[in-house]
Design a protein around this motif. Sequence first.
Motif, mmCIF file in Angstrom:
data_model
loop_
_atom_site.group_PDB
_atom_site.id
_atom_site.type_symbol
_atom_site.label_atom_id
_atom_site.label_comp_id
_atom_site.label_asym_id
_atom_site.label_seq_id
_atom_site.Cartn_x
_atom_site.Cartn_y
_atom_site.Cartn_z
ATOM 1 N N UNK A 80 0.913 -1.388 -0.053
ATOM 2 C CA UNK A 80 -0.021 0.146 -0.095
ATOM 3 C C UNK A 80 0.783 1.204 -0.052
ATOM 4 N N UNK A 81 2.105 1.320 0.755
ATOM 5 C CA UNK A 81 2.798 2.614 0.871
ATOM 6 C C UNK A 81 3.358 2.659 -0.380
ATOM 7 N N UNK A 82 3.976 1.577 -0.933
ATOM 8 C CA UNK A 82 4.730 1.673 -2.210
ATOM 9 C C UNK A 82 3.601 2.126 -3.482
ATOM 10 N N UNK A 83 2.613 1.912 -3.472
ATOM 11 C CA UNK A 83 1.602 2.351 -4.477
ATOM 12 C C UNK A 83 1.341 3.758 -4.402
ATOM 13 N N UNK A 84 1.119 4.012 -2.988
ATOM 14 C CA UNK A 84 0.662 5.341 -2.807
ATOM 15 C C UNK A 84 1.922 6.169 -2.996
ATOM 16 N N UNK A 85 3.204 5.896 -2.538
ATOM 17 C CA UNK A 85 4.313 6.783 -2.855
ATOM 18 C C UNK A 85 4.554 6.806 -4.398
ATOM 19 N N UNK A 86 4.381 5.694 -5.348
ATOM 20 C CA UNK A 86 4.724 6.117 -6.634
ATOM 21 C C UNK A 86 3.755 6.726 -7.301
ATOM 22 N N UNK A 87 2.324 6.698 -6.781
ATOM 23 C CA UNK A 87 1.344 7.682 -7.418
ATOM 24 C C UNK A 87 1.633 9.125 -7.062
ATOM 25 N N UNK A 88 1.791 9.400 -5.718
ATOM 26 C CA UNK A 88 2.166 10.729 -5.455
ATOM 27 C C UNK A 88 3.586 11.215 -5.950
#
Length: 288
Positions: A80-88
């Motif tokens: 989850x943190x990886x996906x959010x960090x990549x999007x932002x």
Amino acid sequence: MIHLGRKERPKRGSLLLLIPGIASVVLLGILPLFIVARNSFAVADDYGGITGGFTLEHYAKLLDPVYSKTLLFSLGLGLLNTVVCIVVGYLTSYYIVSRPEGRQGMLLLLIIIPFWTDFLVRTFAWITILGSGGPIAGLLGIFGITGFSMIPSNVAVVLGLLYAFLPTAIFPIYASMRSIDPSLKEAATDLGCSWWGVHRRVILPLSRPGILGAALLTFIPTMGVFVIPVLLGGGKDPLVGNLIVTLYTEFRNQPMGAAVSMVLLVLMVLSMGLIGLLMKRTSNKKGA
């Protein structure tokens, strides 16, 4: 013979220069890793110490719901943190790249400056921001909403992880985007591509190496974090890093802590291998 001797001298000198580096890797990296691996198979005494021997009991205990739940939760939160960090990070990198070159360095500097402060201090700052006496609670109090506090909660943990690892996602994506020829985006726009079409067909594929690098730099450290879940989440849902610290310091169970550490290491190596294969596949497509 004299000529051969002169050739051998630089080789010997270069080998001597490598000795300090090799010794540091062996003493500070390989040897401690070997000790942890050996301890994970050792038999524990009544106080959790190492008594030698060989057993797979500690790895079998990891199938217990207490440990498996922590491992699965860590994997889920890491993803989850990886996906959010990549999007932002993708959106932030695109904004920085679209600015004039003179401003890009300043924007990157603004991202780096907060991280010159100690990590623990920045985490406590989030407690103030998201707590009952913080600015968010004060703003909501104007509208009659009282008693607001996100501490402790998993939402606060996700926000803290995003804040902690966002720069490691921005920089590799920014490096990939900066190498993209601006004329490609202009050509796609002229051919009728929308904003989303330009990103999906041009920018996103060409930024894939940076995105994969950001995923690697974000997912692996998230698995081992232990300060943020304790301070922002209250330790209710610990990560693997918290479990390792608890096993070593509170439960005094060194073999079990070593076994969890080795599982975490294997997960990290597997993720590195998977991302490496994806990067190789991407480079092969570019070469073709």
